[in-house]
Design a protein around this motif. Structure first.
Motif, mmCIF file in Angstrom:
data_model
loop_
_atom_site.group_PDB
_atom_site.id
_atom_site.type_symbol
_atom_site.label_atom_id
_atom_site.label_comp_id
_atom_site.label_asym_id
_atom_site.label_seq_id
_atom_site.Cartn_x
_atom_site.Cartn_y
_atom_site.Cartn_z
ATOM 1 N N PHE A 24 40.270 36.311 38.917
ATOM 2 C CA PHE A 24 41.394 35.668 38.231
ATOM 3 C C PHE A 24 41.949 34.532 39.088
ATOM 4 N N LEU A 25 42.121 34.835 40.379
ATOM 5 C CA LEU A 25 42.667 33.823 41.294
ATOM 6 C C LEU A 25 41.709 32.643 41.442
ATOM 7 N N ASN A 26 40.423 32.967 41.691
ATOM 8 C CA ASN A 26 39.467 31.918 42.020
ATOM 9 C C ASN A 26 39.087 31.049 40.840
ATOM 10 N N PHE A 27 38.901 31.684 39.686
ATOM 11 C CA PHE A 27 38.298 30.948 38.575
ATOM 12 C C PHE A 27 39.298 30.524 37.513
ATOM 13 N N TYR A 28 40.469 31.065 37.545
ATOM 14 C CA TYR A 28 41.448 30.677 36.532
ATOM 15 C C TYR A 28 42.673 30.035 37.166
ATOM 16 N N LEU A 29 43.228 30.683 38.189
ATOM 17 C CA LEU A 29 44.494 30.210 38.744
ATOM 18 C C LEU A 29 44.318 28.954 39.598
ATOM 19 N N ILE A 30 43.373 28.963 40.545
ATOM 20 C CA ILE A 30 43.203 27.797 41.429
ATOM 21 C C ILE A 30 42.790 26.559 40.622
ATOM 22 N N PRO A 31 41.784 26.659 39.732
ATOM 23 C CA PRO A 31 41.483 25.476 38.915
ATOM 24 C C PRO A 31 42.696 25.015 38.110
ATOM 25 N N GLY A 32 43.486 25.973 37.642
ATOM 26 C CA GLY A 32 44.685 25.614 36.890
ATOM 27 C C GLY A 32 45.667 24.828 37.749
ATOM 28 N N VAL A 33 45.797 25.237 39.005
ATOM 29 C CA VAL A 33 46.724 24.536 39.896
ATOM 30 C C VAL A 33 46.220 23.114 40.176
ATOM 31 N N VAL A 34 44.906 22.994 40.412
ATOM 32 C CA VAL A 34 44.343 21.663 40.684
ATOM 33 C C VAL A 34 44.588 20.743 39.488
ATOM 34 N N LEU A 35 44.276 21.246 38.299
ATOM 35 C CA LEU A 35 44.490 20.466 37.083
ATOM 36 C C LEU A 35 45.976 20.147 36.924
ATOM 37 N N GLY A 36 46.796 21.138 37.236
ATOM 38 C CA GLY A 36 48.238 20.953 37.126
ATOM 39 C C GLY A 36 48.740 19.853 38.049
ATOM 40 N N CYS A 37 48.172 19.764 39.265
ATOM 41 C CA CYS A 37 48.572 18.710 40.212
ATOM 42 C C CYS A 37 48.278 17.340 39.611
ATOM 43 N N ILE A 38 47.106 17.217 38.971
ATOM 44 C CA ILE A 38 46.727 15.925 38.391
ATOM 45 C C ILE A 38 47.683 15.566 37.248
#
Lengths: 296, 399, 330
Positions: free
Chosen positions: A4-18
């Motif tokens: 959940f952390l690696n494949f959903y949350l971290i990508p979500g944060v990266v996208l969120g930063c953009i």
């Protein structure tokens, strides 16, 4: 849980930063110039292509040449403001919206004309997660993106709270009539707004380019989610835009999480709708946004 | 403002009448719009054919073949508008195009069929075009998707895959191929562990990929345009480790896939089918050699089909002996199908001489033998592309 | 001779598309021009109308809902009705939002509607869309079918124009203008502002649905790309602003003029020298943007600015007619 952390949350944060970096510019133009800038996405694309040319010319890492691209893009945007937006300073907002719409078409066609429509890359190859951090999977780019975003946010915060121009920007955004009465030079504030919005958009675009690739529609594709982020955070509230961007980025990725059973909760075909659904719900139930932005 | 428009309109009208010694053919393509990057090489293929024809004697009595470009943007509105312009203003005798199935469907139903203008699409693949009541005016050199999905399914099965996850971009092209692929792969006895649509043009697909990888599939069958979502998906899948092996259809066939992801990551892991002729075939080699002058990759999806569609229309004009749409439409199957002496890409002088002598010709194109059936469709020929030691695509013809 | 016949047919196609867009701009004029409702989700209502028309009239086809084979006029009424219902639903939840917020909410809703049409393939054939949509008068021989269809579109535009002109000068229209200019004053005068805004939104949405129904017939093919926000929402706004917001004649003129610019610029750019071959398409989009900027800066009120109905004779002399500025709009 790790998945959940690696494949959903971290990508979500990266996208969120953009999204967040892009949304700050939209929120500021909305707050200070009082219109929704449809050309913002294509300003971002322009900055990325300038970065691309600088990278090809110098051979340096994209993040090293990005500051120069920010300056160049800012210069172009200030020129565009003079020619296409300035005549409408006292006109109804719709004129500016339509002008920005026309500008969006013009910027994009210039990019397509000079750089062509073929896909390009700021960086080739794939990036595996850093060994040192396993089992948490962070790639070098993702750390760079998140780190640079944090630095940029801190810079924005310092500019807005510590400098004279930043205070003037916030004052204008909160109450333009009052700000003008206290002797703030609106034109200077407007130029600062364009500079900040354009620079952050270029940064967001370069991060997106590093994470995916470079193409002529990349900024336009981000435009509506960025609008959603700006609304969610509250118009004219840069910190709100950051929060809004993160929420939308993470929500988009989490919508595909198999919360019940093994299939995604929401068909990924509807992924693009997540941002809008959040935005519409927000507008209906809490129109001032998370951070109590201006309500019309 | 009014003066400007009046002036522009006058300029347009003044420039329009077909000049003597000129035969106009519409070139309708989605030059801007969602698949602009795929369309550029196709249009280059069309222009190359026109250049070959004009450099080798031109049409009929030395008339120049002029391709008039119009933008169909992949949108039926723009397709209909583009069709109207080339048919009524430019007064073309035939049309190459349009690019996407939706735009083609709109253009032919609303404009070209009522006007009696033949059209040969080089990249519209929807089966619904076969079903049209078209008075034998609508042809295509691009095979219906029904073929490619089946070819890829067979390829997957023969490569030893038994469990696959499938994801496809939600657009008119990829959704169609995916549907046929899944039906065929399951028909062969394979298991599709997950079959998921995705919305193109998003910045990240890590969540979708992780969810897809849940069922223990051996590889990911990916139906997407490389620019829309394909490259991002492969990159995300490799980075997250969810999938290491991929199968894809021709929307993914572009050197930028290798450039962006890196040959070392894809060698032995990626198979892309593509509608193309046998690379060892003389027709294809002639085309590929000539196409290099454009600076683009001759293997680009549908570039060869664009060349063939244009060349066929020229042959049909020559065969008809006049720039008359009805005669051209009737001549198209004659020049494309057997019997007749075989004509290959670039062999315009030979074809011209044969037709002048009253002999039958049979065009064997770069994209295949281009034999039209009763519905104006061509059978599908496919090749599979893998990545070789030099980091280039290596093409193998599928039989 | 044949050449001029071709130009004539192209002119008819410009009139048809211009006319269909005029239906949309008139619908938008009710919402934005009269009442000041910034509906940026035109594409959504347009798509509802187009898909209703397509589904109700097409013969049976395995890949989408259909086979009802309704008569064309009846389907057009149904398209309007369903768009009106959707408009009512949207208005019910969004109508109290002002200006840009309403715009952004409606953009979001229109995108969601488009995603539904794209994803619910059992009803709409998903991204591949619905083909072979029956078109009014298509059984007549050429060019009579084209002429009859243009005549129908233009007649519909005319009927809408007359009805809206009547509404504009009637008390209903005056209340709308009052709400747009000063909502608090209108409310203080005892007008149920929310109700009037709702009515205006629903009427506008129904007209947009009608525009969709006409477009579906004209193109004979509908897919999600047809309701792409660029050409189905923003272009309509551009047309209305260029023609003259709150002026029904301006709305029609703007649609005809901007569609002509949109379409005919290509006739110019396709004549650029060969080395520009593909790039000419980008030049064209650039030209469209430039012409738009030109109109905006030279005619900020639109080509035909708003003309207020004359005050009722009874009121004349009591007070001067309100100055025509339009600048109080947000």
């Amino acid at each position: 849980m790790m998945a959940f952390l690696n494949f959903y949350l971290i990508p979500g944060v990266v996208l969120g930063c953009i999204y967040a970096l892009g949304a700050i510019g939209i929120s500021l133009t909305f707050g200070i110039l009082r219109f929704s800038n449809f050309a913002h996405g294509d300003t971002m694309t322009l900055g990325v292509y300038i970065t691309l040319s600088l990278v090809q010319f110098s051979g340096l890492h994209p993040l090293l040449v990005a500051p120069l691209a920010m300056v160049l893009t800012t210069g172009i945007v200030l020129g565009l403001d003079r020619t296409f937006y300035k005549p409408f300073r006292t006109s109804p907002a719709i004129m500016l919206v339509i002008a920005s719409f026309g500008l969006m078409l013009m910027i994009r066609s210039v990019i397509q004309f000079f750089w062509g429509v073929q896909l390009q890359a700021l960086q080739t190859g794939i990036q595996m997660p850093l060994e040192a951090l396993l089992p948490v999977r962070f790639s070098e780019n993702h750390l760079l993106i998140i780190g640079a975003t944090v630095l940029l946010m801190m810079a924005v915060h310092l500019v807005l709270t510590r400098t004279k121009i930043g205070k003037a920007m916030r004052a204008t955004s909160d109450n333009p009539e009052l700000a003008a009465l206290t002797g703030i030079d609106t034109e200077v504030v407007i130029r600062a707004t364009w500079a900040m919005g354009a620079s952050l958009a270029v940064a967001a675009g370069v991060f997106l380019g590093l994470d995916t690739h470079v193409e002529t529609m990349m900024g336009f594709k981000l435009l509506l989610p960025m609008f959603a982020a700006a609304i969610l955070g509250g118009i004219g509230k840069p910190y709100g835009a950051v929060a809004g961007g993160l929420v939308i980025g993470i929500a988009e990725e989490l919508s595909a999480y198999p919360w019940i059973g093994t299939t995604p909760l929401l068909s990924p075909g509807y992924k693009g709708g997540v941002a809008f659904a959040i935005m519409v719900a927000m507008l209906i139930w809490k129109p001032q946004g998370l951070f109590r932005g201006r309500q019309f | 403002m009014k003066h400007l428009i009046t002036a522009a309109a006058l300029a347009a009208l003044a420039a329009t009448p077909a000049m003597a010694g000129e035969i106009r053919v519409g070139s309708v393509a989605g030059v801007t719009g969602p698949i602009a990057e795929l369309v550029a090489p196709i249009v280059a293929g069309r222009n190359l054919a026109a250049a070959h024809i004009n450099a080798n004697g031109g049409l009929l009595d030395g008339d120049t073949l002029v391709l008039v470009l119009a933008d169909s943007q992949c949108d039926p509105k723009a397709g209909v508008d583009a069709g109207n312009k080339v048919v009524n203003v430019e007064q073309v005798v035939a049309i190459v195009g349009a690019s996407c199935s939706g735009a083609t469907n709109g253009m032919v139903q609303s404009v070209t069929i009522p006007a009696g203008i033949p059209s040969v699409s080089d990249s519209a693949t929807a089966p619904s075009i076969t079903d049209l009541d078209d008075n034998n005016l609508v042809f295509r050199t691009a095979p219906s998707d029904a073929y490619q999905g089946a070819a890829l399914a067979k390829l997957a099965w023969e490569a030893g895959y038994r469990k696959l996850a499938v994801t496809y971009a939600n657009d008119d092209y990829n959704a169609g191929i995916a549907e046929v692929f899944v039906a065929n792969f399951e028909g062969l006895g394979g298991k599709v562990t997950a079959n998921q649509v995705h919305e193109p043009n998003k910045a990240s697909y890590r969540a979708e990929i992780t969810t897809l990888s849940g069922g223990g599939a051996e590889a990911l069958a990916l139906f997407a345009y490389y620019g829309g979502s394909g490259i991002t998906i492969i990159r995300n899948a490799l980075e997250t480790g969810a999938f290491g092996k991929f199968m894809a259809a021709d929307g993914m066939f572009d050197v930028s896939v290798i450039e962006q992801i890196g040959a070392e990551n894809l060698r032995g892991n990626l198979m892309i089918t593509q509608s193309a002729s046998d690379p060892s075939n003389t027709s294809y080699q002639l085309f590929a050699e000539a196409y290099k002058s454009t600076g683009m990759d001759p293997g680009a999806p549908y570039a060869a089909h664009g060349y063939d569609a244009t060349f066929l229309i020229a042959l049909a004009i020559e065969q008809a002996g006049a720039a008359d749409p009805a005669l051209i439409a009737a001549a198209l199957p004659e020049v494309a199908n057997a019997p007749g002496e075989i004509i290959r890409p670039g062999e315009w002088e030979k074809a011209k001489a044969l037709i002048a002598a009253g002999k039958a010709v049979n065009y064997e194109g770069a994209s295949g033998s281009v034999d039209f059936d009763a519905a104006g469709d061509v059978p599908g020929f496919y090749s599979v592309n893998t990545i070789n030691a030099e980091g280039k695509f290596e093409m193998r013809f599928l039989r | 001779m044949e050449q001029y016949y071709g130009y004539f047919l192209y002119l008819l196609s410009l009139l048809t598309m211009g006319g269909i867009y005029a239906v949309l701009t008139l619908g938008l004029n009710v919402q934005w021009g009269f009442t000041g409702l910034f509906n940026a989700g035109i594409a959504g209502f347009f798509a509802v109308g187009a898909y209703v028309q397509a589904i109700l009239t097409t013969p049976i086809y395995a890949r989408h809902l259909g086979g009802y084979e309704w008569p064309i006029p009846l389907a057009m009424l149904a398209a309007m009705a369903l768009s009106a219902v959707v408009g009512y639903g949207v208005a019910k939840i969004c109508i109290r939002l002002r200006a840009d917020y309403l715009a952004i909410a409606t953009i979001g809703i229109a995108e969601i509607i488009r995603l539904v049409f794209k994803n619910e393939g059992w009803a709409t054939n998903g991204p591949r869309g619905i083909s072979q949509i029956p078109k009014a008068f298509e059984d007549l021989p050429q060019p009579w079918n084209t002429l009859a269809f243009v005549a129908m579109v233009l007649a519909i535009v005319m009927v809408i124009y007359l009805a809206l002109e009547r509404a504009r000068t009637a008390p209903w229209g005056r209340v709308m203008t009052a709400i747009r200019e000063n909502e608090a004053a209108a409310a203080a005068a005892g007008k149920n502002v929310e109700r009037f805004r709702l009515e205006s939104f629903v009427i506008g949405s129904a007209l947009m649905g009608l525009g969709g129904a006409l477009m579906a017939q004209y193109l004979k093919q509908i897919d999600p790309q047809v309701s792409d926000p660029l050409t189905a929402t923003f272009l309509v706004f551009v047309m209305l602003i260029a023609g003259g917001s709150a002026n029904n004649k301006g709305a029609i003129l703007g649609a005809m003029l901007m569609w002509t610019v949109w379409s005919a610029t290509e006739i110019l750019t396709s004549r650029l020298p060969d080395e520009f071959a593909i790039r000419s398409a980008y030049v064209r989009i650039f030209l469209i943007g430039l012409i738009l900027q030109f109109i905006l800066q030279r005619r900020p009120q639109g080509i035909l600015p708003e003309r207020r109905p004359k005050p009722h004779p009874r009121l004349r002399g009591d007070r001067a007619p309100a100055a025509n500025t339009g600048s109080t709009k947000q």
